[in-house]
Design an enzyme around this catalytic site. Structure first.
Site, PDB file in Angstrom:
ATOM      1  N   TYR A 188     138.162 -36.379 -53.292  1.00  0.00           N
ATOM      2  CA  TYR A 188     138.896 -37.407 -53.773  1.00  0.00           C
ATOM      3  C   TYR A 188     137.935 -38.759 -54.562  1.00  0.00           C
ATOM      4  O   TYR A 188     138.153 -39.773 -54.806  1.00  0.00           O
ATOM      5  CB  TYR A 188     139.601 -37.991 -52.471  1.00  0.00           C
ATOM      6  CG  TYR A 188     140.715 -37.386 -52.368  1.00  0.00           C
ATOM      7  CD1 TYR A 188     141.290 -36.370 -53.083  1.00  0.00           C
ATOM      8  CD2 TYR A 188     141.843 -37.862 -51.146  1.00  0.00           C
ATOM      9  CE1 TYR A 188     142.426 -35.695 -52.756  1.00  0.00           C
ATOM     10  CE2 TYR A 188     142.975 -37.160 -50.832  1.00  0.00           C
ATOM     11  CZ  TYR A 188     143.246 -36.125 -51.790  1.00  0.00           C
ATOM     12  OH  TYR A 188     144.577 -35.545 -51.297  1.00  0.00           O
ATOM     13  N   ASP A 225     139.215 -30.240 -44.848  1.00  0.00           N
ATOM     14  CA  ASP A 225     140.735 -29.707 -44.412  1.00  0.00           C
ATOM     15  C   ASP A 225     140.438 -28.124 -44.296  1.00  0.00           C
ATOM     16  O   ASP A 225     141.049 -27.746 -43.388  1.00  0.00           O
ATOM     17  CB  ASP A 225     141.490 -30.183 -45.680  1.00  0.00           C
ATOM     18  CG  ASP A 225     143.047 -30.175 -45.271  1.00  0.00           C
ATOM     19  OD1 ASP A 225     143.240 -29.634 -44.232  1.00  0.00           O
ATOM     20  OD2 ASP A 225     143.880 -30.410 -46.058  1.00  0.00           O
ATOM     21  N   GLY A 235     137.685 -28.022 -48.856  1.00  0.00           N
ATOM     22  CA  GLY A 235     136.470 -29.143 -48.137  1.00  0.00           C
ATOM     23  C   GLY A 235     136.747 -28.847 -46.872  1.00  0.00           C
ATOM     24  O   GLY A 235     137.004 -27.940 -46.263  1.00  0.00           O
ATOM     25  N   ASN A 259     145.407 -34.018 -47.328  1.00  0.00           N
ATOM     26  CA  ASN A 259     146.261 -34.604 -48.256  1.00  0.00           C
ATOM     27  C   ASN A 259     147.644 -34.413 -47.939  1.00  0.00           C
ATOM     28  O   ASN A 259     148.139 -34.286 -46.813  1.00  0.00           O
ATOM     29  CB  ASN A 259     146.278 -33.669 -49.524  1.00  0.00           C
ATOM     30  CG  ASN A 259     146.763 -32.097 -49.472  1.00  0.00           C
ATOM     31  OD1 ASN A 259     147.948 -32.057 -48.970  1.00  0.00           O
ATOM     32  ND2 ASN A 259     145.902 -31.313 -49.127  1.00  0.00           N
ATOM     33  N   ASP A 283     128.633 -30.018 -38.858  1.00  0.00           N
ATOM     34  CA  ASP A 283     129.897 -29.464 -39.255  1.00  0.00           C
ATOM     35  C   ASP A 283     130.997 -30.178 -38.285  1.00  0.00           C
ATOM     36  O   ASP A 283     130.719 -29.564 -36.936  1.00  0.00           O
ATOM     37  CB  ASP A 283     129.878 -28.075 -39.202  1.00  0.00           C
ATOM     38  CG  ASP A 283     131.350 -27.175 -39.202  1.00  0.00           C
ATOM     39  OD1 ASP A 283     132.232 -27.839 -39.352  1.00  0.00           O
ATOM     40  OD2 ASP A 283     131.339 -25.916 -39.501  1.00  0.00           O
ATOM     41  N   ILE A 284     131.913 -30.869 -38.775  1.00  0.00           N
ATOM     42  CA  ILE A 284     132.717 -31.470 -37.762  1.00  0.00           C
ATOM     43  C   ILE A 284     133.545 -30.448 -36.961  1.00  0.00           C
ATOM     44  O   ILE A 284     133.784 -30.824 -35.800  1.00  0.00           O
ATOM     45  CB  ILE A 284     133.665 -32.560 -38.531  1.00  0.00           C
ATOM     46  CG1 ILE A 284     134.278 -33.377 -37.542  1.00  0.00           C
ATOM     47  CG2 ILE A 284     134.854 -31.712 -39.292  1.00  0.00           C
ATOM     48  CD1 ILE A 284     135.137 -34.564 -38.339  1.00  0.00           C
ATOM     49  N   GLY A 312     134.614 -36.540 -50.972  1.00  0.00           N
ATOM     50  CA  GLY A 312     134.531 -34.824 -51.733  1.00  0.00           C
ATOM     51  C   GLY A 312     135.393 -34.958 -52.779  1.00  0.00           C
ATOM     52  O   GLY A 312     135.186 -35.540 -53.920  1.00  0.00           O
TER      53      GLY A 312
HETATM   54  N1  AR6 Z   1     132.287 -30.665 -41.593  1.00  0.00           N
HETATM   55  C1  AR6 Z   1     132.049 -32.037 -42.090  1.00  0.00           C
HETATM   56  N2  AR6 Z   1     131.983 -32.513 -43.425  1.00  0.00           N
HETATM   57  C2  AR6 Z   1     132.476 -31.600 -44.365  1.00  0.00           C
HETATM   58  C3  AR6 Z   1     132.961 -30.382 -43.823  1.00  0.00           C
HETATM   59  C4  AR6 Z   1     132.664 -30.061 -42.501  1.00  0.00           C
HETATM   60  N3  AR6 Z   1     132.844 -28.534 -42.071  1.00  0.00           N
HETATM   61  N4  AR6 Z   1     133.382 -29.771 -45.184  1.00  0.00           N
HETATM   62  C5  AR6 Z   1     133.112 -30.585 -46.029  1.00  0.00           C
HETATM   63  N5  AR6 Z   1     132.860 -31.922 -45.457  1.00  0.00           N
HETATM   64  P1  AR6 Z   1     136.713 -33.416 -48.852  1.00  0.00           P
HETATM   65  P2  AR6 Z   1     138.365 -35.637 -49.674  1.00  0.00           P
HETATM   66  C6  AR6 Z   1     132.630 -33.225 -46.261  1.00  0.00           C
HETATM   67  O1  AR6 Z   1     136.668 -32.889 -50.159  1.00  0.00           O
HETATM   68  O2  AR6 Z   1     137.388 -35.983 -50.650  1.00  0.00           O
HETATM   69  C7  AR6 Z   1     140.777 -31.278 -49.411  1.00  0.00           C
HETATM   70  O3  AR6 Z   1     141.371 -30.145 -50.361  1.00  0.00           O
HETATM   71  C8  AR6 Z   1     132.225 -33.251 -47.716  1.00  0.00           C
HETATM   72  O4  AR6 Z   1     130.837 -32.711 -48.127  1.00  0.00           O
HETATM   73  O5  AR6 Z   1     136.881 -32.427 -47.640  1.00  0.00           O
HETATM   74  O6  AR6 Z   1     139.088 -36.793 -48.658  1.00  0.00           O
HETATM   75  C9  AR6 Z   1     142.131 -32.094 -48.805  1.00  0.00           C
HETATM   76  O7  AR6 Z   1     143.303 -31.159 -48.603  1.00  0.00           O
HETATM   77  C10 AR6 Z   1     132.647 -34.592 -48.077  1.00  0.00           C
HETATM   78  O8  AR6 Z   1     131.363 -35.195 -47.767  1.00  0.00           O
HETATM   79  O9  AR6 Z   1     137.807 -34.724 -48.691  1.00  0.00           O
HETATM   80  C11 AR6 Z   1     142.474 -33.037 -49.910  1.00  0.00           C
HETATM   81  O10 AR6 Z   1     143.317 -32.607 -50.794  1.00  0.00           O
HETATM   82  C12 AR6 Z   1     133.608 -35.060 -46.993  1.00  0.00           C
HETATM   83  O11 AR6 Z   1     133.728 -34.080 -45.989  1.00  0.00           O
HETATM   84  C13 AR6 Z   1     141.233 -33.330 -50.456  1.00  0.00           C
HETATM   85  O12 AR6 Z   1     140.386 -32.271 -50.228  1.00  0.00           O
HETATM   86  C14 AR6 Z   1     135.161 -35.108 -47.520  1.00  0.00           C
HETATM   87  O13 AR6 Z   1     135.345 -34.103 -48.850  1.00  0.00           O
HETATM   88  C15 AR6 Z   1     140.743 -34.456 -49.844  1.00  0.00           C
HETATM   89  O14 AR6 Z   1     139.671 -34.945 -50.438  1.00  0.00           O
END
Ligand code: AR6
Length: 174
Positions: free
Chosen positions: A126, A33, A31, A23, A9-10, A124
């Site tokens: 996106y 964020d 996610g 975003n 978890d980051i 995720g």
């Molecule tokens: N630690 C590490 N990685 C994580 C964590 C965490 N705590 N939580 C999720 N991931 P995403 P995107 C991973 O959807 O595709 C948001 O709503 C997850 O499994 O978070 O860039 C923003 O506000 C995946 O592999 O980001 C934007 O609207 C990765 O993080 C949109 O989502 C990215 O997934 C951005 O979408």
């Protein structure tokens, strides 16, 4: 510059900067964020609102990055970037994803930071496959390291929550 990929978890990372896959509104989301905003508390949202007001009234463009404080997180800064939505960028998606990584490193460098953690940007909501995104992300960091041998950044760590991303980044690093 050492590049590594670890599971986890980051928000729990002990690094100078944590990258947020945000975003362009910078006002939070799901996610990673959502996880970063929950862990950082309300000061992060207040910082984001200020950045919007003072620097990006129309929102942060895709491929760009901006730093804020990190609220309650252990990090010194959160660096917000906006990855490309896979379906919206059939032609320039790879360039935009590489640009996210490069701009985050440039912003960290401007702050003289030494360590930075990235999530799997755009993998995720996106819609990117990790197998497609990971080599672009790793290559962007390697290129930056080659072009900036005097960089203050010593550690670049990809922190990966899900299995697919872990496998893809481990194999891209090999
Ligand atoms: N630690 C590490 N990685 C994580 C964590 C965490 N705590 N939580 C999720 N991931 P995403 P995107 C991973 O959807 O595709 C948001 O709503 C997850 O499994 O978070 O860039 C923003 O506000 C995946 O592999 O980001 C934007 O609207 C990765 O993080 C949109 O989502 C990215 O997934 C951005 O979408």
């Amino acid at each position: 510059m050492r590049i590594e990929a670890v599971p986890g978890d980051i928000t729990r990372q002990q690094v100078d900067a944590i990258v947020n896959a945000a975003n362009s509104s910078l006002l939070g989301g799901g996610g990673v964020d959502g996880a970063i905003h929950r862990a950082a508390g309300p000061r992060l949202l207040a910082d984001c609102r200020r950045v919007r007001r003072e620097k990006y009234p129309a929102g942060l463009p895709t491929g760009d990055a901006v730093a804020t404080g990190a609220g309650d997180l252990a990090a010194r800064a959160v660096i917000h970037t906006v990855g490309p939505v896979h379906a919206q960028h059939p032609d320039d998606g790879s360039d935009l994803l590489a640009s996210c990584h490069r701009r985050c490193l440039e912003v960290a460098e401007e702050l003289a930071l030494q360590s930075i953690a990235f999530p799997a940007i755009s993998c995720g909501a996106y819609g990117w496959r990790a197998t497609e995104a990971a080599p672009i992300a790793i290559e962007a960091v390697r290129r930056y390291a080659a072009e900036c041998p005097q960089s203050t950044i010593e550690v670049v760590r990809f922190v990966l929550l899900d299995h697919d991303a872990r496998r893809a980044f481990a194999s891209a690093l090999e």
